[in-house]
Design an enzyme around this catalytic site. Structure first.
Site, PDB file in Angstrom:
ATOM      1  N   LYS A   1       0.845  -1.185   0.000  1.00  0.00           N
ATOM      2  CA  LYS A   1       0.000   0.000   0.000  1.00  0.00           C
ATOM      3  C   LYS A   1       0.884   1.241   0.000  1.00  0.00           C
ATOM      4  O   LYS A   1       1.815   1.347   0.819  1.00  0.00           O
ATOM      5  CB  LYS A   1      -0.909  -0.015   1.237  1.00  0.00           C
ATOM      6  CG  LYS A   1      -2.020  -1.038   1.124  1.00  0.00           C
ATOM      7  CD  LYS A   1      -2.932  -0.720  -0.046  1.00  0.00           C
ATOM      8  CE  LYS A   1      -4.217  -1.499   0.004  1.00  0.00           C
ATOM      9  NZ  LYS A   1      -5.079  -1.201  -1.152  1.00  0.00           N
TER      10      LYS A   1
ATOM     11  N   ASP B   1      -0.159  -0.186  -4.606  1.00  0.00           N
ATOM     12  CA  ASP B   1      -1.547   0.275  -4.745  1.00  0.00           C
ATOM     13  C   ASP B   1      -1.711   1.575  -3.960  1.00  0.00           C
ATOM     14  O   ASP B   1      -1.569   1.575  -2.732  1.00  0.00           O
ATOM     15  CB  ASP B   1      -2.502  -0.798  -4.197  1.00  0.00           C
ATOM     16  CG  ASP B   1      -3.968  -0.385  -4.335  1.00  0.00           C
ATOM     17  OD1 ASP B   1      -4.239   0.688  -4.908  1.00  0.00           O
ATOM     18  OD2 ASP B   1      -4.845  -1.147  -3.868  1.00  0.00           O
TER      19      ASP B   1
ATOM     20  N   LYS C   1     -12.867  -7.960  -8.463  1.00  0.00           N
ATOM     21  CA  LYS C   1     -13.179  -8.311  -7.075  1.00  0.00           C
ATOM     22  C   LYS C   1     -14.581  -8.895  -7.008  1.00  0.00           C
ATOM     23  O   LYS C   1     -15.567  -8.184  -7.259  1.00  0.00           O
ATOM     24  CB  LYS C   1     -13.083  -7.069  -6.183  1.00  0.00           C
ATOM     25  CG  LYS C   1     -11.668  -6.519  -6.064  1.00  0.00           C
ATOM     26  CD  LYS C   1     -11.619  -5.340  -5.112  1.00  0.00           C
ATOM     27  CE  LYS C   1     -10.183  -4.884  -4.874  1.00  0.00           C
ATOM     28  NZ  LYS C   1     -10.106  -3.667  -4.058  1.00  0.00           N
TER      29      LYS C   1
ATOM     30  N   GLN D   1     -11.178  -7.148  -1.435  1.00  0.00           N
ATOM     31  CA  GLN D   1     -11.851  -5.982  -0.877  1.00  0.00           C
ATOM     32  C   GLN D   1     -11.843  -6.059   0.650  1.00  0.00           C
ATOM     33  O   GLN D   1     -12.816  -5.721   1.299  1.00  0.00           O
ATOM     34  CB  GLN D   1     -13.266  -5.886  -1.418  1.00  0.00           C
ATOM     35  CG  GLN D   1     -13.735  -4.452  -1.416  1.00  0.00           C
ATOM     36  CD  GLN D   1     -14.888  -4.246  -2.344  1.00  0.00           C
ATOM     37  OE1 GLN D   1     -14.739  -4.350  -3.560  1.00  0.00           O
ATOM     38  NE2 GLN D   1     -16.035  -3.990  -1.787  1.00  0.00           N
TER      39      GLN D   1
ATOM     40  N   ASP E   1      -8.676  -0.182 -10.171  1.00  0.00           N
ATOM     41  CA  ASP E   1      -9.402  -0.975  -9.175  1.00  0.00           C
ATOM     42  C   ASP E   1     -10.752  -0.288  -8.944  1.00  0.00           C
ATOM     43  O   ASP E   1     -11.704  -0.503  -9.701  1.00  0.00           O
ATOM     44  CB  ASP E   1      -8.548  -1.091  -7.898  1.00  0.00           C
ATOM     45  CG  ASP E   1      -9.265  -1.769  -6.744  1.00  0.00           C
ATOM     46  OD1 ASP E   1     -10.340  -2.344  -6.960  1.00  0.00           O
ATOM     47  OD2 ASP E   1      -8.760  -1.720  -5.605  1.00  0.00           O
TER      48      ASP E   1
ATOM     49  N   GLU F   1      -1.101   0.218  -9.097  1.00  0.00           N
ATOM     50  CA  GLU F   1      -2.579   0.232  -9.045  1.00  0.00           C
ATOM     51  C   GLU F   1      -3.088   1.560  -8.501  1.00  0.00           C
ATOM     52  O   GLU F   1      -2.602   2.044  -7.463  1.00  0.00           O
ATOM     53  CB  GLU F   1      -3.031  -0.929  -8.134  1.00  0.00           C
ATOM     54  CG  GLU F   1      -4.518  -1.025  -7.905  1.00  0.00           C
ATOM     55  CD  GLU F   1      -4.878  -2.330  -7.184  1.00  0.00           C
ATOM     56  OE1 GLU F   1      -4.242  -3.368  -7.428  1.00  0.00           O
ATOM     57  OE2 GLU F   1      -5.801  -2.307  -6.349  1.00  0.00           O
TER      58      GLU F   1
HETATM   59  C1  MUC Z   1      -7.482  -2.483  -2.573  1.00  0.00           C
HETATM   60  O1  MUC Z   1      -7.066  -3.138  -3.513  1.00  0.00           O
HETATM   61  O2  MUC Z   1      -7.654  -1.292  -2.754  1.00  0.00           O
HETATM   62  C2  MUC Z   1      -8.663  -1.231   0.055  1.00  0.00           C
HETATM   63  C3  MUC Z   1      -9.861  -0.596  -0.080  1.00  0.00           C
HETATM   64  C4  MUC Z   1     -10.743  -1.462  -0.732  1.00  0.00           C
HETATM   65  O3  MUC Z   1     -11.914  -1.271  -1.047  1.00  0.00           O
HETATM   66  O4  MUC Z   1     -10.089  -2.613  -1.036  1.00  0.00           O
HETATM   67  C5  MUC Z   1      -8.801  -2.581  -0.440  1.00  0.00           C
HETATM   68  C6  MUC Z   1      -7.735  -3.152  -1.247  1.00  0.00           C
HETATM   69 MG    MG Z   2      -6.784  -1.392  -4.861  1.00  0.00          MG
END
Ligand code: MUC
Ligand code: MG
Length: 367
Positions: free
Chosen positions: A162, A191, A266, A294, A242, A217
């Protein structure tokens, strides 16, 4: 066989270690268990994880929309009438996880009725997926220690890091430390959850050139249309959309508009039916897909791996299937296990989700 009732049960399970990222943080899995009942006694199960900061859904809103709007529109239909179900649910524009959970519960019923696994019905490509683990915000040395622990204990060698903090240099430091300590053999991607500007993202990508990222991402907002296109043109690796490209039409817009070159699928927000539409679209466009997370619990993870393993293009890269490791407990009678960096599809008819009644009684919030 007809749908006779849809149950939406709130439950809350604390995290052992909260996940922090640019658009929010999660301390408790405040999810909704969705059960679709039929007149023949078959019950389909799935879970809806609200992500208020991303999609605006909350535990309360998911329950309200299912009880007041979605359930009354689908009771009386058969589980085979999925196009009719979706036509009705899609009159409402938002509420993705509520719709997705209903869709997956219907597939669970179909699998149980046929005596076949949903993953096989969806495509049956393989029976397992490589796992990618998400590393949330923390000081660089803690992020390295977590990645090492997860690699040593579960054999996971792909990490989604992250990023999106201010200043962006904190994230650059963390990514450099991860590569230095984990060595050249692990896969790393980042991400940003829209946390950086296009210019910050470009600078960070330049400073990360030697890290050898697999993907980048959602580093900056897709609504900054020209800035995002400018960034994607310069991005040396596939740029994953995403939360900016959930449904097939949004995927078309982002990919053809030059704002993304890869897609995160997702099941928590597009179920199986709409995820398959997105996946097939990506295959047609020649765009890579990653099975995203998610911040799913074990029920959500059962669904993600069933879908990902079903399809060649969805199982090509490691799937984000390990978030449940950070939770203190879960609802399944038989917990999921990750071994040698791999998660297997649950064996059995339907989705083979068996909820432990004692655990549900302990964690449910409505009684
Ligand atoms: C992601 O990939 O962003 C963080 C917020 C969300 O909705 O999913 C996560 C992971
Ligand atoms: Mg994401």
């Amino acid at each position: 066989m007809k749908i006779v009732r849809v149950e939406a049960i709130p439950f809350a399970i604390p995290y052992a270690k909260p996940l922090k990222f640019a658009s929010g943080e999660v301390h408790t899995a405040d999810h909704v268990l969705v059960r679709v009942h039929t007149d023949e006694g078959l019950v389909g199960t799935a879970e809806a994880p609200p992500r208020p900061f991303t999609y605006g859904e909350t535990q309360e809103s998911i329950i309200a929309v299912i009880d007041k709007l979605f359930a009354p529109q689908i009771v009386g239909l058969t589980p085979l009438e999925r196009e009719v179900v979706h036509a009705r649910l899609d009159r409402t524009v938002g509420n993705p996880t509520a719709k997705a959970a209903i869709d997956m519960a219907l597939w669970d019923i179909l699998g149980q009725a046929a005596g076949m696994p949903v993953s096989g019905l969806l495509g049956g490509c393989t029976d397992r997926m490589r796992v990618s683990h998400m590393i949330g915000f923390a000081p660089a040395r803690e992020m390295v220690a977590e990645a090492e622990r997860v690699r040593d204990r579960y054999g996971i060698t792909t990490f989604k890091v992250k990023v999106g903090r201010q200043p962006y240099t904190d994230d650059v430091t963390a990514c450099l430390a991860l590569r230095e300590n984990l060595g050249p053999d692990v896969e790393l991607y980042i991400d940003g959850n829209r946390g950086w500007s296009a210019a910050e993202s470009a600078r960070a990508l330049r400073e990360l050139a030697d890290v050898g990222l697999l993907f980048a991402e959602e580093l900056c907002p897709a609504d900054d249309v020209l800035g995002r296109r400018w960034l994607v043109e310069r991005c040396p690796v596939p740029f994953i959309a995403d939360e900016s490209a959930i449904r097939a039409a949004e995927v078309t817009r982002e990919i053809l508009g030059g704002s993304a070159t890869a897609i995160s699928v997702k099941t928590a927000r597009t179920g199986f039916t709409a995820s398959q539409r997105v996946l097939h679209e990506c295959e047609g466009l020649g765009v890579p897909v990653v099975m995203g997370n998610q911040i799913d619990g074990q029920i959500g993870t059962v669904c993600t791996v069933a879908f990902g393993a079903a399809h060649r293009s969805a199982s090509r890269y490691a799937g984000e299937l390990s978030n449940f490791l950070d939770m203190t407990d879960d609802l399944l009678t038989e917990p999921l296990t990750i071994e040698a960096g791999t998660l297997r599809v649950r064996e059995g008819a339907g989705l083979a989700i068996h909820v432990d009644p004692e655990k549900l009684a302990r964690y449910r919030q409505d009684i």
